[in-house]
Design a protein around this motif. Structure first.
Motif, PDB file in Angstrom:
ATOM      1  N   ILE A  96       0.833  -1.210   0.000  1.00 31.59           N
ATOM      2  CA  ILE A  96       0.000   0.000   0.000  1.00 31.59           C
ATOM      3  C   ILE A  96       0.862   1.251   0.000  1.00 31.59           C
ATOM      4  CG2 ILE A  96      -0.239   0.256   2.509  1.00 31.59           C
ATOM      5  CD1 ILE A  96      -3.008   0.755  -0.104  1.00 31.59           C
ATOM      6  N   SER A  97       2.044   1.189   0.604  1.00 29.23           N
ATOM      7  CA  SER A  97       2.924   2.360   0.595  1.00 29.23           C
ATOM      8  C   SER A  97       3.449   2.645  -0.812  1.00 29.23           C
ATOM      9  CB  SER A  97       4.089   2.151   1.576  1.00 29.23           C
ATOM     10  OG  SER A  97       4.892   1.058   1.186  1.00 29.23           O
ATOM     11  N   ILE A  98       3.838   1.595  -1.544  1.00 32.76           N
ATOM     12  CA  ILE A  98       4.302   1.775  -2.926  1.00 32.76           C
ATOM     13  C   ILE A  98       3.163   2.283  -3.806  1.00 32.76           C
ATOM     14  CG2 ILE A  98       5.264   0.613  -4.948  1.00 32.76           C
ATOM     15  CD1 ILE A  98       6.588  -1.379  -3.058  1.00 32.76           C
ATOM     16  N   MET A  99       1.985   1.721  -3.599  1.00 35.43           N
ATOM     17  CA  MET A  99       0.825   2.109  -4.385  1.00 35.43           C
ATOM     18  C   MET A  99       0.474   3.569  -4.174  1.00 35.43           C
ATOM     19  SD  MET A  99      -2.570  -0.164  -4.586  1.00 35.43           S
ATOM     20  CE  MET A  99      -3.982   0.696  -3.987  1.00 35.43           C
ATOM     21  N   THR A 103       0.825   6.494  -7.172  1.00 33.68           N
ATOM     22  CA  THR A 103      -0.398   7.186  -7.567  1.00 33.68           C
ATOM     23  C   THR A 103      -0.229   8.699  -7.438  1.00 33.68           C
ATOM     24  OG1 THR A 103      -1.754   5.314  -6.856  1.00 33.68           O
ATOM     25  CG2 THR A 103      -2.864   7.429  -7.084  1.00 33.68           C
ATOM     26  N   ALA A 104       0.346   9.142  -6.331  1.00 37.84           N
ATOM     27  CA  ALA A 104       0.566  10.576  -6.133  1.00 37.84           C
ATOM     28  C   ALA A 104       1.538  11.135  -7.163  1.00 37.84           C
ATOM     29  CB  ALA A 104       1.079  10.836  -4.718  1.00 37.84           C
ATOM     30  N   LEU A 126       5.765   4.623 -14.029  1.00 37.14           N
ATOM     31  CA  LEU A 126       4.952   4.716 -12.813  1.00 37.14           C
ATOM     32  C   LEU A 126       3.784   3.735 -12.861  1.00 37.14           C
ATOM     33  CD1 LEU A 126       4.885   8.560 -12.083  1.00 37.14           C
ATOM     34  CD2 LEU A 126       6.061   6.777 -10.796  1.00 37.14           C
ATOM     35  N   ARG A 127       3.194   3.556 -14.046  1.00 35.32           N
ATOM     36  CA  ARG A 127       2.123   2.580 -14.169  1.00 35.32           C
ATOM     37  C   ARG A 127       2.644   1.155 -13.912  1.00 35.32           C
ATOM     38  NH1 ARG A 127      -2.958   2.885 -13.753  1.00 35.32           N
ATOM     39  NH2 ARG A 127      -3.310   1.354 -15.383  1.00 35.32           N
ATOM     40  N   LEU A 128       3.879   0.895 -14.334  1.00 33.47           N
ATOM     41  CA  LEU A 128       4.481  -0.406 -14.066  1.00 33.47           C
ATOM     42  C   LEU A 128       4.649  -0.632 -12.567  1.00 33.47           C
ATOM     43  CD1 LEU A 128       7.192  -0.611 -16.871  1.00 33.47           C
ATOM     44  CD2 LEU A 128       5.252  -2.149 -16.594  1.00 33.47           C
ATOM     45  N   PHE A 129       5.155   0.364 -11.855  1.00 39.39           N
ATOM     46  CA  PHE A 129       5.335   0.237 -10.411  1.00 39.39           C
ATOM     47  C   PHE A 129       3.983   0.170  -9.694  1.00 39.39           C
ATOM     48  CE2 PHE A 129       9.725   1.755 -11.097  1.00 39.39           C
ATOM     49  CZ  PHE A 129      10.398   0.858 -10.284  1.00 39.39           C
ATOM     50  N   GLN A 130       3.017   0.926 -10.188  1.00 35.37           N
ATOM     51  CA  GLN A 130       1.689   0.892  -9.587  1.00 35.37           C
ATOM     52  C   GLN A 130       1.077  -0.494  -9.736  1.00 35.37           C
ATOM     53  OE1 GLN A 130      -1.620   3.040 -11.504  1.00 35.37           O
ATOM     54  NE2 GLN A 130      -1.881   4.153  -9.599  1.00 35.37           N
ATOM     55  N   GLY A 131       1.159  -1.055 -10.939  1.00 36.19           N
ATOM     56  CA  GLY A 131       0.643  -2.395 -11.156  1.00 36.19           C
ATOM     57  C   GLY A 131       1.405  -3.440 -10.361  1.00 36.19           C
ATOM     58  N   PHE A 196      -5.464  11.882  -8.563  1.00 31.09           N
ATOM     59  CA  PHE A 196      -4.288  11.072  -8.236  1.00 31.09           C
ATOM     60  C   PHE A 196      -3.686  11.493  -6.893  1.00 31.09           C
ATOM     61  CE2 PHE A 196      -4.603  10.793 -12.866  1.00 31.09           C
ATOM     62  CZ  PHE A 196      -4.516   9.420 -13.049  1.00 31.09           C
ATOM     63  N   TRP A 197      -3.719  12.776  -6.608  1.00 29.88           N
ATOM     64  CA  TRP A 197      -3.233  13.242  -5.302  1.00 29.88           C
ATOM     65  C   TRP A 197      -4.136  12.732  -4.178  1.00 29.88           C
ATOM     66  CZ3 TRP A 197      -2.754  18.903  -7.451  1.00 29.88           C
ATOM     67  CH2 TRP A 197      -1.620  18.972  -8.279  1.00 29.88           C
ATOM     68  N   ILE A 198      -5.435  12.723  -4.422  1.00 35.33           N
ATOM     69  CA  ILE A 198      -6.374  12.195  -3.423  1.00 35.33           C
ATOM     70  C   ILE A 198      -6.102  10.714  -3.170  1.00 35.33           C
ATOM     71  CG2 ILE A 198      -8.804  11.669  -2.966  1.00 35.33           C
ATOM     72  CD1 ILE A 198      -9.528  14.227  -4.479  1.00 35.33           C
ATOM     73  N   GLY A 199      -5.853   9.953  -4.249  1.00 39.07           N
ATOM     74  CA  GLY A 199      -5.530   8.536  -4.101  1.00 39.07           C
ATOM     75  C   GLY A 199      -4.270   8.318  -3.278  1.00 39.07           C
ATOM     76  N   GLY A 200      -3.268   9.170  -3.483  1.00 36.13           N
ATOM     77  CA  GLY A 200      -2.033   9.067  -2.699  1.00 36.13           C
ATOM     78  C   GLY A 200      -2.279   9.309  -1.223  1.00 36.13           C
ATOM     79  N   LEU A 201      -3.123  10.290  -0.907  1.00 35.15           N
ATOM     80  CA  LEU A 201      -3.451  10.582   0.494  1.00 35.15           C
ATOM     81  C   LEU A 201      -4.200   9.423   1.150  1.00 35.15           C
ATOM     82  CD1 LEU A 201      -4.544  14.338   0.250  1.00 35.15           C
ATOM     83  CD2 LEU A 201      -2.455  13.429   1.303  1.00 35.15           C
ATOM     84  N   LEU A 202      -5.147   8.829   0.433  1.00 35.52           N
ATOM     85  CA  LEU A 202      -5.893   7.694   0.975  1.00 35.52           C
ATOM     86  C   LEU A 202      -4.973   6.498   1.215  1.00 35.52           C
ATOM     87  CD1 LEU A 202      -9.168   7.808  -1.162  1.00 35.52           C
ATOM     88  CD2 LEU A 202      -8.913   8.396   1.250  1.00 35.52           C
ATOM     89  N   GLY A 203      -4.032   6.291   0.297  1.00 32.50           N
ATOM     90  CA  GLY A 203      -3.072   5.205   0.477  1.00 32.50           C
ATOM     91  C   GLY A 203      -2.184   5.426   1.684  1.00 32.50           C
ATOM     92  N   GLY A 204      -1.766   6.669   1.899  1.00 25.53           N
ATOM     93  CA  GLY A 204      -0.951   6.987   3.071  1.00 25.53           C
ATOM     94  C   GLY A 204      -1.702   6.726   4.359  1.00 25.53           C
ATOM     95  N   LEU A 205      -2.994   7.055   4.374  1.00 28.71           N
ATOM     96  CA  LEU A 205      -3.820   6.801   5.561  1.00 28.71           C
ATOM     97  C   LEU A 205      -3.951   5.298   5.815  1.00 28.71           C
ATOM     98  CD1 LEU A 205      -5.722   7.751   7.813  1.00 28.71           C
ATOM     99  CD2 LEU A 205      -7.579   7.784   6.115  1.00 28.71           C
TER     100      LEU A 205
END
Length: 437
Positions: A96-99, A103-104, A126-131, A196-205
């Protein structure tokens, strides 16, 4: 199902419900991130793949979308190994941290006009790392949740996949808000970055929450008796190949249906049928919120009924409805609200019903690897290639029912495993005990 049976199915300690909802926050990002990419496809195409032909530009964007799927099997093998060797909690906290980070960062990328060809190259990386991180994220959550509540794995995984449907709704809701308040030129300039920034924040939480979890009880017991496999993937290939094939075919129809009906649908409706993007976003958001509880009901069904029967029901439903459904979309007077509600119901049905079947196909010592490998390979081949395949079918045959043709073909493929015996490793019994279904 009687009232007494329903109470029995939902009889889960309160702390397990809290755990399931906490883990599901990360699961929400699974489809949120991919839905956001699809919803922003037209802006991403203009920023990273400029072309005089809109269809060619859109194909480039969806090809990059597919790239994110292509790295998932590698991520599944890598994180499955870590999960089966070093623990579920540590591994899916890492994913989840990488994701969240990738995303951010997608929201921070410079465009083609700024750095030229390096812009799409960085987007692909980035899409490769996200996947890659997603390859271990959802399978890890499924494995952990099923092992912490062994007798009710269908129900708790149903909670997880309910959150995925809410992730679809959140993505469309965010897109709807942005298109409501921002003009098209502002969306192209910087508005597409906000989701994408919102997704990064949710992942951090989610990362912060997961750090407080304890390890899965079944993995702890396995570790204590030193029955961990040195190379879980080799053990999977040597002794559990039948479970892998069954899991792969189960996820084939699930990945195809969810991607075509959920992720691909907004761009399909806007590009080929002329629906307004903001109307599509709002109707999709409402439909996915209303249909999300279906995942819970399907999770309950997993704990009560034959998995083969449920898979056959899914195949008949998807294959039987697809063609008339897409013919309705192409007809005059087709109502957007009905289109999105049917898509959301079908997506919720297969999402809540099929993935929970995977956890019983593998024993504890290779469960993370088995779930991750079969899930990700099925999603990659039949979900990741769905937008490109559907678009090409539309272009080659000059028909708007290309997505329906794709769904029928995948349904026929998944039908193959209905006629073979499935391994069944109940998580409430000792290691190695298996029954064919």
């Amino acid at each position: 199902m009687t009232l007494q049976n329903m109470r029995h199915c939902t009889n889960v300690p309160e702390e397990q419900y809290r755990l399931a909802f906490a883990i599901s926050l990360g699961g929400m990002l699974e489809l949120y991130d991919f839905m956001v990419y699809a919803m922003m496809a037209s802006y991403i195409a203009e920023c990273f793949f400029p072309s005089s032909d809109p269809m060619t530009s859109l194909l480039g964007t969806f090809a990059t979308f597919a790239v994110g799927y292509l790295s998932r099997p590698l991520g599944g093998i890598f994180f499955g190994h870590l999960g089966d060797r070093h623990g579920r909690k540590r591994t899916f906290t890492l994913t989840i941290s990488i994701m969240a980070l990738t995303t951010a960062l997608i929201g921070c990328l410079p465009t083609y006009n700024s750095i030229g060809i390096f812009a799409p190259v960085l987007l692909v990386l980035l899409r490769l790392f996200q996947g890659f991180s997603l390859g271990g994220e959802l399978p890890g959550a499924m494995t952990y949740m099923s092992e912490t509540t062994p007798g009710r794995s269908g129900l708790v995984i149903g909670i997880l996949f309910t959150s995925l449907m809410l992730g679809l709704s959140l993505a469309t809701f965010v897109h709807g808000l942005l298109t409501l308040f921002l003009p098209p030129d502002v969306m192209t300039e910087w508005g597409w970055r906000v989701p994408f920034w919102i997704g990064g924040l949710l992942g951090g939480l989610s990362f912060y929450i997961r750090r407080r979890f304890d390890e899965s009880g079944l993995f702890t017991a396995l570790n204590q008796v030193r029955q961990r496999q040195a190379v879980p993937f080799l053990e999977l290939v040597r002794n559990h190949l039948r479970g892998f094939v069954c899991g792969f075919c189960i996820i084939a129809i699930c990945g195809a249906a969810v991607t075509v009906l959920g992720v691909y649908m907004p761009g399909y409706l806007v590009t080929l049928h002329g629906f307004a993007s903001d109307e599509v976003a709002w109707q999709a958001s409402l439909a996915y919120i209303m249909s999300a509880p279906i995942c819970l009901l399907m999770g309950l069904a997993n704990d009560r009924y034959s998995h083969k029967l449920l898979l056959l029901l899914s195949i008949v439903l998807i294959a039987g409805i697809s063609l008339p459904y897409y013919q309705y979309i192409s007809s005059e007077g087709a109502e957007l609200s009905k289109i999105m509600m049917v898509a959301a119901i079908l997506s919720a049905f297969v999402t809540g019903l099929l993935p929970p079947m995977l956890v019983r196909l593998f024993p504890t010592e290779v469960r993370y690897t088995g779930v991750a490998t079969s899930y990700n390979l099925g999603i990659t081949l039949f979900g990741g290639l769905a937008p490109v395949s559907s678009t090409l079918l539309i272009k080659w045959f000059d028909v708007t029912t290309g997505p329906a043709m794709y769904l029928v073909m995948v349904s026929l493929f998944s039908l193959l495993i209905v006629f073979v015996a499935w391994p069944d490793y109940s998580m409430a019994v000792d290691r190695g005990k298996s029954q064919g279904q």
